[in-house]
Design an enzyme around this catalytic site. Sequence first.
Site, PDB file in Angstrom:
ATOM      1  N   GLU A   1       0.842  -1.202   0.000  1.00 29.04           N
ATOM      2  CA  GLU A   1       0.000   0.000   0.000  1.00 29.04           C
ATOM      3  C   GLU A   1       0.876   1.251   0.000  1.00 29.04           C
ATOM      4  OE1 GLU A   1      -1.628   1.575   3.617  1.00 29.04           O
ATOM      5  OE2 GLU A   1      -1.121  -0.251   4.711  1.00 29.04           O
TER       6      GLU A   1
ATOM      7  N   LYS B   1      -4.727  -2.369  13.352  1.00 29.14           N
ATOM      8  CA  LYS B   1      -4.257  -1.194  14.096  1.00 29.14           C
ATOM      9  C   LYS B   1      -4.433  -1.442  15.592  1.00 29.14           C
ATOM     10  CE  LYS B   1      -6.006   2.215  10.854  1.00 29.14           C
ATOM     11  NZ  LYS B   1      -6.439   3.583  10.606  1.00 29.14           N
TER      12      LYS B   1
HETATM   13  N1  PSU Z   1      -2.354   0.941  10.307  1.00 31.54           N
HETATM   14  C1  PSU Z   1      -1.622   1.918  10.934  1.00 31.54           C
HETATM   15  N2  PSU Z   1      -1.639   3.173  10.385  1.00 31.54           N
HETATM   16  C2  PSU Z   1      -2.351   3.472   9.237  1.00 31.54           C
HETATM   17  C3  PSU Z   1      -3.089   2.433   8.582  1.00 31.54           C
HETATM   18  C4  PSU Z   1      -3.065   1.193   9.180  1.00 31.54           C
HETATM   19  O1  PSU Z   1      -0.998   1.658  11.958  1.00 31.54           O
HETATM   20  O2  PSU Z   1      -2.341   4.611   8.779  1.00 31.54           O
HETATM   21  C5  PSU Z   1      -3.885   2.743   7.328  1.00 31.54           C
HETATM   22  C6  PSU Z   1      -3.880   1.590   6.308  1.00 31.54           C
HETATM   23  O3  PSU Z   1      -3.665   2.134   5.029  1.00 31.54           O
HETATM   24  C7  PSU Z   1      -5.288   1.021   6.413  1.00 31.54           C
HETATM   25  C8  PSU Z   1      -6.073   2.249   6.726  1.00 31.54           C
HETATM   26  O4  PSU Z   1      -5.730   0.391   5.239  1.00 31.54           O
HETATM   27  O5  PSU Z   1      -5.256   2.938   7.678  1.00 31.54           O
HETATM   28  C9  PSU Z   1      -7.464   1.953   7.261  1.00 31.54           C
HETATM   29  O6  PSU Z   1      -8.134   3.163   7.447  1.00 31.54           O
HETATM   30  P1  PSU Z   1      -9.680   3.164   7.884  1.00 31.54           P
HETATM   31  O7  PSU Z   1      -9.695   2.726   9.312  1.00 31.54           O
HETATM   32  O8  PSU Z   1     -10.077   4.590   7.699  1.00 31.54           O
HETATM   33  O9  PSU Z   1     -10.391   2.220   6.975  1.00 31.54           O
END
Ligand code: PSU
Length: 300
Positions: free
Chosen positions: A24, A158
């Site tokens: 990504e 996360k």
């Molecule tokens: N994990 C982290 N930091 C991030 C992300 C994941 O520790 O910034 C990013 C990844 O790109 C993941 C996205 O796909 O956050 C998911 O965001 P959301 O919860 O808005 O779907």
Amino acid sequence: MIAPQCSDEVKRALATGSPVVAMESTIYSNLGLPAPANAEALDRCIAAVRNGGAVPAVTAILDGVVRVGLDPNENDRILGGARKAAERDIPVAVAQQWDFGATTVSASVSIAAAVGIAVFATGGLGGVHRGAELTGDVSADLDALATHRVVSVSAGAKAFLDLPRTLEYLETAGVPVLGWQHDWFPAFYTRSSGLPVAHRVETAAEVARVHANRTRVDSGLLVTVPIPEADELDPVKLDQVLDEALGECARSGVVGAAVTPFVLARIAAATNGQSIPANLALAENNAGVAAEIAVAIAAG
Ligand code: PSU
Ligand code: MN
């Protein structure tokens, strides 16, 4: 979607059935890791994929074009200012010719599937947020894992999500969760969340066999890799920091997209900056495991 534009190296690898690992771009952009750790993370992840015998394929939307595999002189662009692009944002980013749309896990996995890349590596997934029973905040990453033919490799989700509900959602959506040489769902900075994974796997060949035997054509699977022991943060301390940071979010009205950078900054401060090298180490380690799996699938 208009066919993504693959680099010559990625095109050649796909044409010859050689192993490729998609990555990504959000975590390397200004939305993810702070500079200069973001550049180091990108370099180390790319090197880990290459050392594992696969071709790295960073995904991004640049000048309105969906790209797979960047030229080294383009890497600087994805380290800078970005608009976050989840899978649903891809058509908008193309139509409006965004300068740099940083792909999240959901965007990356969908792009990988569209060009026939079997394996994707990241740090941590999005998932079900704490309090989702009220806010409905569930990351599109989970549905993308369920509906695209890609093996995703991550150190769990996360750190500050609702991990039990994230696992429940993956079960409901039909995503096999395979613990890499480990019985527990990792909690990003720490090796175990205390929640068991559905299945444990020992080798890349085993993952390749699971992939080959999926019951749904358009479906993926998740391989969870714990952070290496030497890089793990103290679980007790981390729990405390998380609780404090989330409490502070609630009290000061930090919501939605602002939560991730806020909490990550608090974790960094409370761990004397140790969360950053931990994040780099786990991302690099995941990239290496993903390369191994890509090699095993290509050997299939
Ligand atoms: N994990 C982290 N930091 C991030 C992300 C994941 O520790 O910034 C990013 C990844 O790109 C993941 C996205 O796909 O956050 C998911 O965001 P959301 O919860 O808005 O779907
Ligand atoms: Mn969300």
